[in-house]
Write a protein that holds these residues in place. Structure first.
Motif, PDB file in Angstrom:
ATOM      1  N   ILE A   1       0.906  -1.079  -0.187  1.00  0.00           N
ATOM      2  CA  ILE A   1      -0.182   0.206   0.244  1.00  0.00           C
ATOM      3  C   ILE A   1       0.927   0.977  -0.300  1.00  0.00           C
ATOM      4  O   ILE A   1       0.489   2.046  -0.690  1.00  0.00           O
ATOM      5  N   THR A   2       1.694   1.306   0.921  1.00  0.00           N
ATOM      6  CA  THR A   2       2.889   2.257   1.130  1.00  0.00           C
ATOM      7  C   THR A   2       3.961   2.393  -0.591  1.00  0.00           C
ATOM      8  O   THR A   2       4.144   3.515  -0.889  1.00  0.00           O
ATOM      9  N   GLU A   3       4.252   1.422  -1.149  1.00  0.00           N
ATOM     10  CA  GLU A   3       4.608   1.457  -2.489  1.00  0.00           C
ATOM     11  C   GLU A   3       3.308   1.926  -4.152  1.00  0.00           C
ATOM     12  O   GLU A   3       4.621   2.714  -4.227  1.00  0.00           O
TER      13      GLU A   3
ATOM     14  N   SER B   1       1.081   4.407  -2.861  1.00  0.00           N
ATOM     15  CA  SER B   1       0.823   5.274  -2.980  1.00  0.00           C
ATOM     16  C   SER B   1       2.136   6.311  -3.426  1.00  0.00           C
ATOM     17  O   SER B   1       1.898   7.955  -3.647  1.00  0.00           O
ATOM     18  N   GLN B   2       3.225   6.131  -3.490  1.00  0.00           N
ATOM     19  CA  GLN B   2       4.774   7.279  -4.328  1.00  0.00           C
ATOM     20  C   GLN B   2       4.026   6.857  -5.643  1.00  0.00           C
ATOM     21  O   GLN B   2       3.896   5.778  -6.096  1.00  0.00           O
TER      22      GLN B   2
END
Length: 303
Positions: A27-29, A31-32
């Motif tokens: 999810i973090t990836e 979002s970038q």
């Protein structure tokens, strides 16, 4: 799984293939923004979906792809040049070859066109190679055909390309006499090197002795270059009509001929024919050597 990790399922739920920690990382990836190359600005990452799971994977940008292709081509050229070194002892690439350069060209009125053709061919080598532009130099013995072909080969070699220069009779002898079991060059190795050379110079076509075996090997050599679409420069002392008849002869003893002219027809498609019309360099050099000898002896040369 560590004590701090928890699966995103209970014991009775189907296996999704990733943990909560992995899910949060993904999810973090996502979002970038996608990372791009600082040089060519192409993306260096790509989002894909594999078995229902999204992944962000690295990809090659345009400049890295081009660099990789260059590195691969250079490595292949280095490997080929190492293989060609094995032919040095058998080929024509000796001191005479090394001295045959356009820098050492002796300009005469009757060889201006030859010089222009050779130098222009080398200047446009990339196009000549891409379009498989070969040459056939024909004319009487001793008038500079070999020098011109070697000068081209030297110029192409200085561009970092793999070059092989050899006489037809010598090449056939290598194939006939060399065996892998003796640590020498085998037929397959010879033909592979003939195939891979960027430029192949075949000197003195037509002087090889005609047997059914020699004919088939000569055909294999020419056909190898024909199928790989790489430039070949050929020299011959024969007129075109005489060469055509010579190349159709399969065996001198039986006088069997090849009505399809499969060798000559391939050469016709591969090479532009150019007649070398200049006076014999050998006769001219012999005349100068004779005059020099008489001068050194202090004698008067008789006409």
């Amino acid at each position: 799984m560590t004590p701090t990790e928890h699966s995103c399922r209970d014991e009775n739920s189907p296996d999704m293939g990733f943990s909560v920690g992995e899910l949060l990382t993904q999810i973090t990836e996502f979002s970038q923004p996608i990372v791009c190359c600082e040089t060519c600005r192409d993306p260096t990452q790509k989002d894909i979906e594999l078995l229902g799971v999204k992944k962000r994977v690295p990809v090659l940008c345009r400049c890295r792809t081009e660099a990789y292709a260059r590195e691969k081509a250079e490595a292949e050229q280095r490997d080929l040049r190492r293989r060609l070194e094995k032919f040095k002892a058998y080929s024509l690439m000796d001191n005479r070859y090394e001295a045959s350069t356009f820098k050492n060209w002796e300009h005469r009125p009757d060889n201006r066109d030859d010089y222009a053709l050779g130098t222009k061919y080398c200047e446009m080598w990339a196009d000549m190679y891409a379009n498989n532009r070969g040459l056939m130099f024909h004319g009487r013995a001793g008038n500079g055909k070999t020098f011109l072909s070697f000068a081209i080969a030297n110029a192409v070699d200085k561009q970092g390309k793999a070059v092989m220069a050899i006489s037809i009779s010598k090449l056939l002898a290598i194939i006939k006499d060399s065996f892998d079991k003796n640590g020498e060059l085998g037929e397959i190795d010879v033909l592979n090197t003939v195939r891979d050379a960027c430029l192949l110079v075949l000197d003195d076509l037509g002087v090889e002795y005609k047997t059914a075996w020699a004919y088939e090997k000569l055909y294999a050599i020419i056909d190898t270059r024909y199928r790989t679409a790489k430039p070949t420069i050929i020299t011959t002392n024969y007129s075109l009509d005489a060469l055509r008849e010579n190349l159709a002869t399969i065996d001198l003893r039986t006088r069997i001929t090849d009505p399809s002219e499969r060798i000559f027809s391939r050469i016709t498609e591969m090479c532009a024919f150019h007649e070398i019309k200049g006076a014999s360099w050998r006769i001219s050099k012999g005349t100068r050597n004779k005059a020099a000898m008489f001068a050194e002896l202090g004698l008067t040369q008789k006409p």
